[in-house]
Design a protein around this motif. Structure first.
Motif, mmCIF file in Angstrom:
data_model
loop_
_atom_site.group_PDB
_atom_site.id
_atom_site.type_symbol
_atom_site.label_atom_id
_atom_site.label_comp_id
_atom_site.label_asym_id
_atom_site.label_seq_id
_atom_site.Cartn_x
_atom_site.Cartn_y
_atom_site.Cartn_z
ATOM 1 N N ARG A 299 1.024 -1.365 -0.161
ATOM 2 C CA ARG A 299 0.212 0.056 -0.144
ATOM 3 C C ARG A 299 1.403 1.451 -0.412
ATOM 4 O O ARG A 299 0.815 2.234 -0.616
ATOM 5 C CB ARG A 299 -0.862 0.441 1.155
ATOM 6 N N ALA A 300 1.810 1.228 0.567
ATOM 7 C CA ALA A 300 2.793 2.120 0.566
ATOM 8 C C ALA A 300 3.570 2.906 -0.270
ATOM 9 O O ALA A 300 4.188 3.677 -0.541
ATOM 10 C CB ALA A 300 3.480 2.052 2.222
ATOM 11 N N HIS A 301 3.997 1.428 -1.141
ATOM 12 C CA HIS A 301 4.298 1.958 -3.202
ATOM 13 C C HIS A 301 3.350 1.721 -3.729
ATOM 14 O O HIS A 301 3.616 2.010 -4.846
ATOM 15 C CB HIS A 301 5.641 0.771 -2.615
ATOM 16 N N GLY A 302 1.696 2.327 -3.285
ATOM 17 C CA GLY A 302 0.683 2.487 -4.372
ATOM 18 C C GLY A 302 0.765 1.833 -4.996
ATOM 19 O O GLY A 302 0.150 1.071 -6.200
ATOM 20 N N CYS A 303 0.713 -0.226 -4.251
ATOM 21 C CA CYS A 303 0.691 -1.523 -5.628
ATOM 22 C C CYS A 303 -0.785 -1.364 -4.471
ATOM 23 O O CYS A 303 -1.332 -1.206 -3.223
ATOM 24 C CB CYS A 303 1.476 -2.406 -4.574
ATOM 25 N N ASP A 304 -1.565 -2.593 -6.242
ATOM 26 C CA ASP A 304 -2.957 -2.715 -5.165
ATOM 27 C C ASP A 304 -2.474 -4.515 -3.703
ATOM 28 O O ASP A 304 -2.475 -4.949 -4.856
ATOM 29 C CB ASP A 304 -3.377 -3.707 -6.555
ATOM 30 N N ALA A 305 -3.085 -3.955 -2.873
ATOM 31 C CA ALA A 305 -3.128 -5.545 -1.670
ATOM 32 C C ALA A 305 -3.719 -6.483 -2.597
ATOM 33 O O ALA A 305 -3.023 -7.630 -1.782
ATOM 34 C CB ALA A 305 -3.462 -4.353 -0.557
ATOM 35 N N ASP A 306 -5.175 -6.434 -2.529
ATOM 36 C CA ASP A 306 -5.966 -7.065 -2.974
ATOM 37 C C ASP A 306 -5.515 -8.269 -4.461
ATOM 38 O O ASP A 306 -5.508 -9.066 -3.984
ATOM 39 C CB ASP A 306 -7.458 -6.546 -3.060
ATOM 40 N N GLU A 307 -4.845 -7.358 -4.784
ATOM 41 C CA GLU A 307 -4.385 -7.951 -6.661
ATOM 42 C C GLU A 307 -3.667 -8.787 -5.512
ATOM 43 O O GLU A 307 -3.369 -9.680 -6.359
ATOM 44 C CB GLU A 307 -3.954 -6.978 -7.508
ATOM 45 N N ALA A 308 -2.304 -8.758 -4.878
ATOM 46 C CA ALA A 308 -1.558 -8.963 -4.461
ATOM 47 C C ALA A 308 -1.885 -10.134 -4.103
ATOM 48 O O ALA A 308 -1.333 -12.015 -4.391
ATOM 49 C CB ALA A 308 -0.474 -8.398 -3.840
ATOM 50 N N LEU A 309 -2.833 -10.111 -3.419
ATOM 51 C CA LEU A 309 -3.465 -11.558 -2.382
ATOM 52 C C LEU A 309 -4.177 -12.494 -3.772
ATOM 53 O O LEU A 309 -3.605 -13.680 -3.186
ATOM 54 C CB LEU A 309 -3.988 -11.389 -1.571
ATOM 55 N N ASP A 310 -4.675 -12.092 -4.341
ATOM 56 C CA ASP A 310 -5.188 -13.039 -5.071
ATOM 57 C C ASP A 310 -4.283 -13.524 -5.801
ATOM 58 O O ASP A 310 -4.756 -14.707 -6.588
ATOM 59 C CB ASP A 310 -6.260 -12.242 -6.149
ATOM 60 N N ARG A 311 -3.285 -13.046 -6.705
ATOM 61 C CA ARG A 311 -2.321 -14.137 -7.375
ATOM 62 C C ARG A 311 -1.773 -14.414 -7.131
ATOM 63 O O ARG A 311 -1.024 -15.449 -6.867
ATOM 64 C CB ARG A 311 -0.969 -12.683 -7.588
ATOM 65 N N ALA A 312 -1.111 -14.458 -5.731
ATOM 66 C CA ALA A 312 -0.582 -15.202 -4.712
ATOM 67 C C ALA A 312 -1.448 -16.290 -4.649
ATOM 68 O O ALA A 312 -1.199 -18.290 -4.094
ATOM 69 C CB ALA A 312 -0.258 -15.061 -2.669
ATOM 70 N N GLN A 313 -2.912 -16.423 -3.693
ATOM 71 C CA GLN A 313 -3.352 -17.592 -3.494
ATOM 72 C C GLN A 313 -3.688 -17.828 -5.305
ATOM 73 O O GLN A 313 -3.595 -19.330 -4.910
ATOM 74 C CB GLN A 313 -4.860 -16.939 -3.343
ATOM 75 N N THR A 314 -3.584 -17.710 -6.103
ATOM 76 C CA THR A 314 -4.005 -18.025 -7.610
ATOM 77 C C THR A 314 -2.208 -19.450 -7.418
ATOM 78 O O THR A 314 -2.810 -20.513 -8.214
ATOM 79 C CB THR A 314 -4.048 -17.173 -8.789
#
Length: 226
Positions: free
Chosen positions: A192-207
């Motif tokens: 979040r601090a670096h302007g990234c989408d945390a939800d997208e990262a979680l989804d990609r990690a789960q996939t």
């Protein structure tokens, strides 16, 4: 200093009546216990062994026989036992062809298990088999590359979060889970601090996690004649 979580795998057993309807229920119980023990990769062979050992009682001892399924750790092997009261009907290993209708049960167990046998007691017999787990110890974990990297990260993280407190040589499973949650939470803050989408990262990690699990399952070898 090792931060390997300690997974206490306590022996358990369940009484049942030898009837075909019980087989599916016992398979589900086995799957649930292996999940809580972190032994997901043993689900298929363990369920197969439960099916064949219980079916052996139904076929050769009789419908309605009171029996018990008992599961424990024997060193770094998973031990599966089925107890029944008939000390005469001993299971035997038959070299049955793939088209045989009977005689395949213990042959299948012999295929997937590292070892199996029968113990006779005055009031019962115990048919057992053991499966290799890949554990480093009865209360350890399966040492895949991902798990090993996570262990190293958790050790560093715990040392920086609690530098003034002495660390035990092992984390309990509950403590390790809380540490993992803390690590994931901090990484989400970083994203979040670096302007990234945390939800997208979680989804990609789960996939990616699910894909790796499916890939590991694809390497399992199905027993002949299953």
């Amino acid at each position: 200093m090792s931060q390997e979580p300690c997974m206490l795998r306590k022996p358990w057993d369940v009484a049942f009546t030898a009837e075909p309807v019980e087989v599916a229920a016992l398979r589900r119980i086995m799957r649930l216990h292996l999940g809580t023990w972190g032994l997901h990769d043993l689900t298929d062979p363990a369920q197969l062994c439960v099916s064949e050992l219980v079916s052996n009682v139904i076929t050769h001892v009789g419908h309605g026989t009171p029996a018990t399924l008992a599961v424990s750790m024997n060193g770094n092997h998973l031990r599966i036992e089925v107890h029944d009261p008939d000390t005469r009907a001993l299971p035997t290993l038959i070299d049955a062809g793939s088209d045989a209708e009977v005689g395949r049960g213990m042959a299948l167990v012999d295929t997937v298990a590292d070892r199996w046998g029968v113990q006779l007691h005055p009031d019962r017999k115990v048919t057992w088999c053991e499966l290799a787990t890949g554990l480093t110890s009865p209360n350890g974990h399966v040492g895949t590359a991902g798990v090993t990297r996570a262990e190293a990260l958790l050790g560093l993280y715990a040392a920086t979060r609690l530098p003034s407190k002495p660390m035990s040589s092992r984390l309990s499973a509950a403590m390790a889970q809380e540490a993992v949650i803390d690590v994931v939470t901090d990484f989400l803050h970083w994203l979040r601090a670096h302007g990234c989408d945390a939800d997208e990262a979680l989804d990609r990690a789960q996939t990616r996690f699910e894909a790796q699990i499916e890939e590991s399952r694809a390497y399992r070898v199905e027993p002949c004649g299953k």
